[in-house]
Enzyme design. Structure first.
Site, PDB file in Angstrom:
ATOM      1  N   ASP A 166       7.838  -9.402  -3.145  1.00 56.85           N
ATOM      2  CA  ASP A 166       9.349  -8.854  -3.255  1.00 56.85           C
ATOM      3  C   ASP A 166       9.717  -8.460  -1.593  1.00 56.85           C
ATOM      4  O   ASP A 166       8.956  -8.313  -0.653  1.00 56.85           O
ATOM      5  CB  ASP A 166       9.127  -7.600  -4.056  1.00 56.85           C
ATOM      6  N   ASP A 204      11.265  -5.640   0.884  1.00 58.19           N
ATOM      7  CA  ASP A 204      11.708  -4.309   0.833  1.00 58.19           C
ATOM      8  C   ASP A 204      12.445  -4.026   2.311  1.00 58.19           C
ATOM      9  O   ASP A 204      12.131  -4.672   3.107  1.00 58.19           O
ATOM     10  CB  ASP A 204      10.331  -3.468   1.034  1.00 58.19           C
ATOM     11  N   ASP A 248       0.525   2.330   6.119  1.00 59.70           N
ATOM     12  CA  ASP A 248      -1.266   2.253   6.005  1.00 59.70           C
ATOM     13  C   ASP A 248      -1.567   1.430   6.904  1.00 59.70           C
ATOM     14  O   ASP A 248      -2.774   1.840   7.574  1.00 59.70           O
ATOM     15  CB  ASP A 248      -1.568   1.778   4.534  1.00 59.70           C
TER      16      ASP A 248
HETATM   17  P1  ATP Z   1       2.076  -6.515  -1.981  1.00 59.44           P
HETATM   18  O1  ATP Z   1       2.405  -7.966  -1.571  1.00 59.44           O
HETATM   19  O2  ATP Z   1       0.701  -6.116  -2.897  1.00 59.44           O
HETATM   20  O3  ATP Z   1       3.250  -5.946  -2.670  1.00 59.44           O
HETATM   21  P2  ATP Z   1       2.625  -4.751   0.157  1.00 59.44           P
HETATM   22  O4  ATP Z   1       2.312  -4.770   1.687  1.00 59.44           O
HETATM   23  O5  ATP Z   1       4.155  -4.903   0.053  1.00 59.44           O
HETATM   24  O6  ATP Z   1       1.877  -5.754  -0.703  1.00 59.44           O
HETATM   25  P3  ATP Z   1       3.297  -2.338  -1.312  1.00 59.44           P
HETATM   26  O7  ATP Z   1       2.330  -1.458  -2.037  1.00 59.44           O
HETATM   27  O8  ATP Z   1       4.309  -3.139  -1.968  1.00 59.44           O
HETATM   28  O9  ATP Z   1       2.515  -3.424  -0.621  1.00 59.44           O
HETATM   29  O10 ATP Z   1       3.897  -1.321  -0.234  1.00 59.44           O
HETATM   30  C1  ATP Z   1       4.913  -1.772   0.493  1.00 59.44           C
HETATM   31  C2  ATP Z   1       4.763  -1.280   1.988  1.00 59.44           C
HETATM   32  O11 ATP Z   1       4.766   0.183   2.052  1.00 59.44           O
HETATM   33  C3  ATP Z   1       3.352  -1.573   2.478  1.00 59.44           C
HETATM   34  O12 ATP Z   1       3.404  -2.701   3.424  1.00 59.44           O
HETATM   35  C4  ATP Z   1       3.165  -0.474   3.418  1.00 59.44           C
HETATM   36  O13 ATP Z   1       3.751  -0.603   4.677  1.00 59.44           O
HETATM   37  C5  ATP Z   1       3.686   0.617   2.943  1.00 59.44           C
HETATM   38  N1  ATP Z   1       2.802   1.546   1.952  1.00 59.44           N
HETATM   39  C6  ATP Z   1       2.578   1.503   0.633  1.00 59.44           C
HETATM   40  N2  ATP Z   1       1.505   2.144   0.003  1.00 59.44           N
HETATM   41  C7  ATP Z   1       1.512   2.804   1.263  1.00 59.44           C
HETATM   42  C8  ATP Z   1       0.341   4.047   1.274  1.00 59.44           C
HETATM   43  N3  ATP Z   1      -0.521   4.369   0.385  1.00 59.44           N
HETATM   44  N4  ATP Z   1       0.475   4.546   2.587  1.00 59.44           N
HETATM   45  C9  ATP Z   1       1.104   4.236   3.672  1.00 59.44           C
HETATM   46  N5  ATP Z   1       1.787   3.075   3.408  1.00 59.44           N
HETATM   47  C10 ATP Z   1       2.015   2.534   2.431  1.00 59.44           C
HETATM   48 MG    MG Z   2       5.163  -5.024  -1.714  1.00 57.13          MG
END
Ligand code: ATP
Ligand code: MG
Length: 404
Positions: A54, A56, A138
């Site tokens: 997705d 963001d 993170d």
């Molecule tokens: P995926 O492809 O699995 O969705 P993602 O990196 O997009 O991976 P998400 O869980 O969708 O992960 O979260 C989006 C963003 O928000 C992450 O890339 C990170 O920058 C931030 N984020 C998410 N969870 C945390 C957390 N627990 N602590 C700090 N930052 C976080």
């Molecule tokens: Mg994501």
């Protein structure tokens, strides 16, 4: 701190790789005079030539300003409000740049993301600068921005370098960041497994030291993370990371002890996860009940056998084993009741495959519980090279019925 900026000719991320819905949101924000970035995982994935799950968006427009700009917009969240901008088949999560969580609010539960009551006055320091927003994320590779104004990549956390080196590195001090939010430890394993990266040494050591803090994470968030782990398409690699780093013990205590006792048990779990990954690659939807039934299947069969040995009827034993184990897990990973029931259906229905009987078989074949129960039966029979005759019987019966 000055960020590293990759100008458009210096990277290969193109607007064509970004969903048209996200592009619309970015341009609308930009045209209204706001800063508008794609943030987080999507930028990482685009740079790695992977398809983002997705997109963001991060911006300096406040949630209220965003809401006024988009008719198809819903604000969610309490203390930190997010905008969900709805398009056909897609939601673009749009967040205002966030400031770091103040120290007195660094707690070990889901409150970290939503403290306070509805209507609570928002604190001035909730919103932050792009730099603050990047640095509260993170891992360095998750902190990159793509700027729609000039198509550049903005890097405040040395994420580009770590992408190149294939490293999952915590932003800031790992002990502090994992204590703030223990779920980040599981996320490290997920990203390392999914991307084929290494976890940077200090972060890895910190996970080994802090793994028991997982018990402090909110059970509902843990359940979400567990699903993501097993559905990510690289469940096997992620599982191996969880095992190696010792995270599996605090997540699934009894189960992981049971695996440790016998290599054959471990092999079953790995085979199951490989199967899951093949399904994901083929874009097949596997729902959580089948997933939980498969991963814990062998363990549940073992528990059921113990109950049978002490006099419980097989059908009751199958159900009781599942309930006892999965309800026990719920203290730290909240498995929904419905999932527990469906897993126990899958397990207790296994008994029906053992004694094929004309009409009863056909009735079971048309039952809504059949497809999942049969998938479990097929996979476990093949893995253990057992039930050859009944498997052939049910496979034939199914084919006859689907072609008639
Ligand atoms: P995926 O492809 O699995 O969705 P993602 O990196 O997009 O991976 P998400 O869980 O969708 O992960 O979260 C989006 C963003 O928000 C992450 O890339 C990170 O920058 C931030 N984020 C998410 N969870 C945390 C957390 N627990 N602590 C700090 N930052 C976080
Ligand atoms: Mg994501």
């Amino acid at each position: 701190m000055e960020p590293v900026i990759l100008k458009r000719p210096e990277h290969h991320v193109s607007r064509r790789d970004i969903s048209s819905a996200a592009i619309k949101v970015l341009y609308r924000l930009k045209d209204e005079g706001y800063t508008a970035y794609i943030a987080g995982g999507a930028v990482r994935d685009l740079l790695l030539d992977r398809h983002p799950k997705d997109f963001d968006v991060a911006t300096n427009a406040t949630p209220e300003q965003i809401r006024k700009m988009f008719r198809n917009c819903r604000l969610i969240g309490r203390r930190f409000r997010l905008a969900h901008i709805l398009f056909r088949g897609e939601i673009i999560e749009t967040a205002t740049f966030r400031a770091p969580v103040p120290e007195d609010e660094t707690i070990h539960s889901d409150k970290i993301f939503s403290t306070g009551e509805e209507g609570m006055v928002m604190r001035d320091n909730v919103f932050g600068t792009p730099e603050e927003d990047a640095l509260r994320r993170d891992f360095t590779v998750n902190a990159l921005f793509y700027n729609i104004a000039d198509f550049s990549i903005i890097d405040y956390a040395d994420g580009l370098e770590d992408l190149e080196k294939k490293i999952i590195r915590v932003i800031g001090d790992p002990d502090t960041r994992f204590t703030e939010d223990p779920v980040r430890m599981i996320r490290a394993a997920r990203f390392a497994g999914t991307l084929g990266f290494e976890i940077e040494e200090k972060a890895y050591d910190s996970i080994c030291r802090n793994k028991d803090k997982l018990a402090l994470a909110a059970p509902s968030r843990m359940y979400e993370e567990v699903q993501k782990l097993f559905f990510c398409g690289h469940a096997k690699e992620v599982f191996l990371w969880l095992e190696k780093s010792g995270l599996l013990h605090p997540m699934f205590h009894d189960f992981s002890h049971w695996i440790d006792e016998d290599k054959a048990r471990h092999d079953w779990v790995i085979q199951t996860l490989e199967q899951m990954d093949r399904w994901r690659k083929a874009d097949l939807r596997v729902h959580p009940s089948l997933l939980f039934a498969l991963v814990f299947g062998e363990y549940h069969e073992f528990l059921a056998q113990q109950l049978i040995d002490s006099g419980t009827a097989p059908h009751d034993a199958a159900r009781e084993a599942v309930h006892k184990h999965l309800q026990g897990i719920c203290d730290h990973v909240r498995v929904p009741k419905q999932v527990i029931y469906q897993v126990s259906d899958i397990m207790s229905n296994q008994l029906r495959f053992g004694r094929p009987k004309g009409n009863k078989s056909t009735r079971f074949l048309h039952h809504k519980a059949f497809p999942d129960a049969f998938l479990y039966f097929k996979i476990s029979s093949k893995a253990h090279k057992r039930n050859k005759e009944s498997l052939a019987y049910w496979t034939d019966l199914r084919q006859q019925n689907s072609s008639s």
